[in-house]
Write an enzyme that holds these catalytic residues in place. Structure first.
Site, PDB file in Angstrom:
ATOM      1  N   ASN A  34       0.856  -1.196   0.000  1.00 39.87           N
ATOM      2  CA  ASN A  34       0.000   0.000   0.000  1.00 39.87           C
ATOM      3  C   ASN A  34       0.887   1.240   0.000  1.00 39.87           C
ATOM      4  OD1 ASN A  34       0.524   0.878   2.854  1.00 39.87           O
ATOM      5  ND2 ASN A  34      -0.293  -1.183   3.223  1.00 39.87           N
ATOM      6  N   LYS A  82       8.833 -16.338 -11.270  1.00 32.32           N
ATOM      7  CA  LYS A  82       8.041 -15.211 -11.778  1.00 32.32           C
ATOM      8  C   LYS A  82       6.799 -15.729 -12.507  1.00 32.32           C
ATOM      9  CE  LYS A  82       8.392 -11.166 -14.688  1.00 32.32           C
ATOM     10  NZ  LYS A  82       9.115 -10.528 -15.764  1.00 32.32           N
ATOM     11  N   PRO A 116      -2.057 -12.226  10.426  1.00 28.84           N
ATOM     12  CA  PRO A 116      -2.381 -12.032  11.847  1.00 28.84           C
ATOM     13  C   PRO A 116      -2.597 -10.549  12.132  1.00 28.84           C
ATOM     14  CG  PRO A 116      -0.055 -12.606  11.576  1.00 28.84           C
ATOM     15  CD  PRO A 116      -0.685 -12.720  10.222  1.00 28.84           C
ATOM     16  N   ASP A 117      -3.528 -10.248  13.037  1.00 30.90           N
ATOM     17  CA  ASP A 117      -3.719  -8.844  13.446  1.00 30.90           C
ATOM     18  C   ASP A 117      -2.776  -8.578  14.623  1.00 30.90           C
ATOM     19  OD1 ASP A 117      -4.636  -6.427  14.689  1.00 30.90           O
ATOM     20  OD2 ASP A 117      -6.433  -6.601  13.449  1.00 30.90           O
ATOM     21  N   PHE A 144      -4.327   2.877  15.135  1.00 28.76           N
ATOM     22  CA  PHE A 144      -4.592   3.925  14.146  1.00 28.76           C
ATOM     23  C   PHE A 144      -5.717   3.440  13.237  1.00 28.76           C
ATOM     24  CE2 PHE A 144      -1.774   7.655  13.645  1.00 28.76           C
ATOM     25  CZ  PHE A 144      -1.060   7.531  14.825  1.00 28.76           C
TER      26      PHE A 144
HETATM   27  O1  PMT Z   1       2.706   6.269   6.578  1.00 28.55           O
HETATM   28  P1  PMT Z   1       1.991   7.549   6.206  1.00 28.55           P
HETATM   29  O2  PMT Z   1       2.027   7.809   4.719  1.00 28.55           O
HETATM   30  O3  PMT Z   1       2.435   8.717   7.031  1.00 28.55           O
HETATM   31  O4  PMT Z   1       0.452   7.297   6.539  1.00 28.55           O
HETATM   32  C1  PMT Z   1       0.092   7.055   7.860  1.00 28.55           C
HETATM   33  C2  PMT Z   1      -1.099   6.076   7.966  1.00 28.55           C
HETATM   34  C3  PMT Z   1      -2.311   6.682   7.278  1.00 28.55           C
HETATM   35  C4  PMT Z   1      -0.749   4.728   7.326  1.00 28.55           C
HETATM   36  C5  PMT Z   1      -1.351   5.894   9.496  1.00 28.55           C
HETATM   37  O5  PMT Z   1      -1.624   7.148  10.064  1.00 28.55           O
HETATM   38  C6  PMT Z   1      -2.540   4.968   9.763  1.00 28.55           C
HETATM   39  O6  PMT Z   1      -3.675   5.395   9.874  1.00 28.55           O
HETATM   40  N1  PMT Z   1      -2.274   3.633   9.895  1.00 28.55           N
HETATM   41  C7  PMT Z   1      -3.297   2.620  10.130  1.00 28.55           C
HETATM   42  C8  PMT Z   1      -3.972   2.288   8.839  1.00 28.55           C
HETATM   43  C9  PMT Z   1      -5.244   1.458   9.050  1.00 28.55           C
HETATM   44  O7  PMT Z   1      -6.322   1.962   8.919  1.00 28.55           O
HETATM   45  O8  PMT Z   1      -5.046   0.285   9.459  1.00 28.55           O
HETATM   46  P2  PMT Z   1      -6.185  -0.838   9.742  1.00 28.55           P
HETATM   47  O9  PMT Z   1      -7.547  -0.287   9.790  1.00 28.55           O
HETATM   48  O10 PMT Z   1      -5.919  -1.922   8.781  1.00 28.55           O
HETATM   49  O11 PMT Z   1      -5.746  -1.316  11.162  1.00 28.55           O
HETATM   50  C10 PMT Z   1      -6.170  -0.733  12.389  1.00 28.55           C
HETATM   51  C11 PMT Z   1      -5.054  -0.843  13.374  1.00 28.55           C
HETATM   52  O12 PMT Z   1      -4.615  -2.208  13.527  1.00 28.55           O
HETATM   53  C12 PMT Z   1      -3.804  -0.082  12.985  1.00 28.55           C
HETATM   54  O13 PMT Z   1      -3.259   0.447  14.156  1.00 28.55           O
HETATM   55  C13 PMT Z   1      -2.889  -1.135  12.375  1.00 28.55           C
HETATM   56  O14 PMT Z   1      -1.497  -0.819  12.520  1.00 28.55           O
HETATM   57  C14 PMT Z   1      -3.255  -2.353  13.193  1.00 28.55           C
HETATM   58  N2  PMT Z   1      -3.135  -3.621  12.436  1.00 28.55           N
HETATM   59  C15 PMT Z   1      -3.913  -3.851  11.365  1.00 28.55           C
HETATM   60  C16 PMT Z   1      -3.820  -5.048  10.684  1.00 28.55           C
HETATM   61  C17 PMT Z   1      -2.908  -6.021  11.111  1.00 28.55           C
HETATM   62  N3  PMT Z   1      -2.773  -7.174  10.486  1.00 28.55           N
HETATM   63  N4  PMT Z   1      -2.124  -5.754  12.179  1.00 28.55           N
HETATM   64  C18 PMT Z   1      -2.231  -4.584  12.848  1.00 28.55           C
HETATM   65  O15 PMT Z   1      -1.492  -4.355  13.815  1.00 28.55           O
END
Ligand code: PMT
Length: 396
Positions: A210, A288, A304-305, A322
């Site tokens: 991403n 490939k 995994p989360d 986040f």
């Molecule tokens: O890197 P930049 O360009 O500065 O952009 C920053 C950002 C937008 C990426 C950052 O600010 C941000 O919002 N990151 C979280 C993105 C998101 O929405 O993630 P999510 O909804 O998939 O996950 C929610 C939370 O779980 C996040 O804290 C993520 O780190 C965590 N997560 C998610 C999936 C996973 N498999 N493991 C995790 O730990």
């Protein structure tokens, strides 16, 4: 950014080749908003002319005790009165020896002795001079006297030798000075963060990923370090320098990120900023993938989360999630907070995509939502740190 607005910094320059880097340092400190008064030793003027600093700072440069442009003739006392810090960069082995023994035989060493403001020094010398027991004794003495030692760095030296003793770069020194003035809200805390994207291999040359740049996570790592925490940053692939004082662990995939996070525990605070790929190819191709069929279907399995796993640990750290959303920020961010049982979620609107310098953020906790004024990522990171510190101290 005007991180040093309203500050007056006395920049001492002693006689080493790294004096040329002090020119850039003077410029950066001034650009950060501070008034900079440069004081040079006679030896320093052999490397750089005082006029260079005068042009860069717009202020007169002091060299001699006997310059009598001060009404009372007391430059060795006056110059640090009202100053916020005295930074000596470069600080030669000879000058550190003087400091250790309290000599005051020129204007700069007299200022150090007569100062009533904090003193920071950036050692710069040949690697053998640095590891010499006499220098190490002097550095220990000076540190014990409350002087902040910045560096030195390792690498190639002006003499052609390689080792420890180089002065930190001007940018790093300016950041260290800015960090020095930040309140130590997380002193003694261990902070673990994730940042950046993950890359999930499809075949040896292609990945699913991403557009996360890592900037928000790196800004937070810097803000936590500035606040006095010991910081470990588990980072996906990004093109960013490691913030000063931060231990960085590079990973590529979500599985690697998960293992690195679990191995880096325990921590007091875990901040998951990374945009972790929710899915990965079930079986990456060994070779490939060749173009051929009109349609190609990818078989994906869930990753995994990491945040959910850490938050569910029996001795879980204070966990911050986040949420990047392009719409309905409050609803989605609050849903994530509840689903993962997090004390705090940072919601950001990403209508314009990822990777920018600024962000628009709302904090969600049990007390409700707290919108922050839009700003650059470091300013927002410092505001997030303040909120985390308030929550932790209220809990303690
Ligand atoms: O890197 P930049 O360009 O500065 O952009 C920053 C950002 C937008 C990426 C950052 O600010 C941000 O919002 N990151 C979280 C993105 C998101 O929405 O993630 P999510 O909804 O998939 O996950 C929610 C939370 O779980 C996040 O804290 C993520 O780190 C965590 N997560 C998610 C999936 C996973 N498999 N493991 C995790 O730990």
């Amino acid at each position: 950014m005007n991180d040093l607005q309203g500050k007056r910094i006395v920049l001492g320059v002693t006689g080493g080749i790294a004096a040329y880097k002090a020119c850039e340092l003077a410029r950066l400190i001034g650009k950060a908003g501070a008034d900079v008064d440069v004081v040079m030793t006679e030896a320093a003027t052999q490397f750089v002319a005082p006029l260079t600093f005068q042009a860069l700072t717009g202020r007169p440069v002091q060299v001699s005790m006997w310059q009598t442009d001060r009404a009372n003739g007391m430059a060795h006392i006056d110059l640090t009165r009202g100053a916020d810090a005295l930074l000596v960069a470069p600080a030669t082995a000879d000058f550190i020896a003087k400091l250790a023994h309290g000599f005051a035989d020129d204007l700069l060493s007299s200022l150090c002795l007569a100062r009533d403001c904090p003193l920071l020094i950036a050692p710069a010398m040949n690697r053998q001079m640095w590891i010499n027991p006499a220098t190490q004794r002097n550095v220990a003495q000076v540190r014990g006297d409350g002087v902040v030692i910045l560096g030195p760095a390792s690498g190639e030296q002006a003499c052609g030798e390689v080792g420890e003793g180089r002065m930190l770069e001007a940018e790093a020194l300016c950041q260290a000075l800015i960090a020095f003035f930040q309140p130590k809200l997380l002193a003694g805390k261990r902070v673990l963060l994730t940042a950046g994207p993950t890359q999930e291999p499809l075949d040896p040359v292609r990945v699913l990923t991403n557009l996360s740049s890592g900037k928000m996570g790196y800004a937070l790592a810097r803000a936590c370090a500035e606040a006095g925490a010991s910081v470990t940053l588990v980072s996906g692939p990004v093109c960013l320098p490691t913030p000063a004082g931060v231990t960085r662990i590079d990973v590529v995939s979500a599985l690697e990120m998960r293992d690195a996070v679990i191995n880096a525990l325990p921590a007091d605070i875990f901040i998951a900023v990374a945009a972790v790929a929710d899915y990965r190819p079930a079986a990456p191709a060994a070779h490939k993938i060749k173009k051929g069929a009109e349609r190609l279907t990818l078989d994906l399995v869930a990753n995994p989360d990491i945040l959910a796993e850490v938050a569910a640990l029996p001795d879980a750290p204070f966990c911050v999630g986040f949420a990047a959303e392009s719409q309905q920020l409050a609803e989605y961010a609050e849903a994530k907070r509840r689903a993962k049982r997090l004390p705090l979620v940072v919601g950001n609107l990403v209508q314009d995509g990822l990777g920018g310098e600024a962000n628009q953020i709302t904090l969600f906790d049990a007390a409700g939502s707290h919108p922050l004024p839009p700003g650059d990522k470091l300013t927002l990171a410092r505001a997030i740190v303040r909120h985390i510190a308030e929550m932790i101290h209220a809990h303690d």
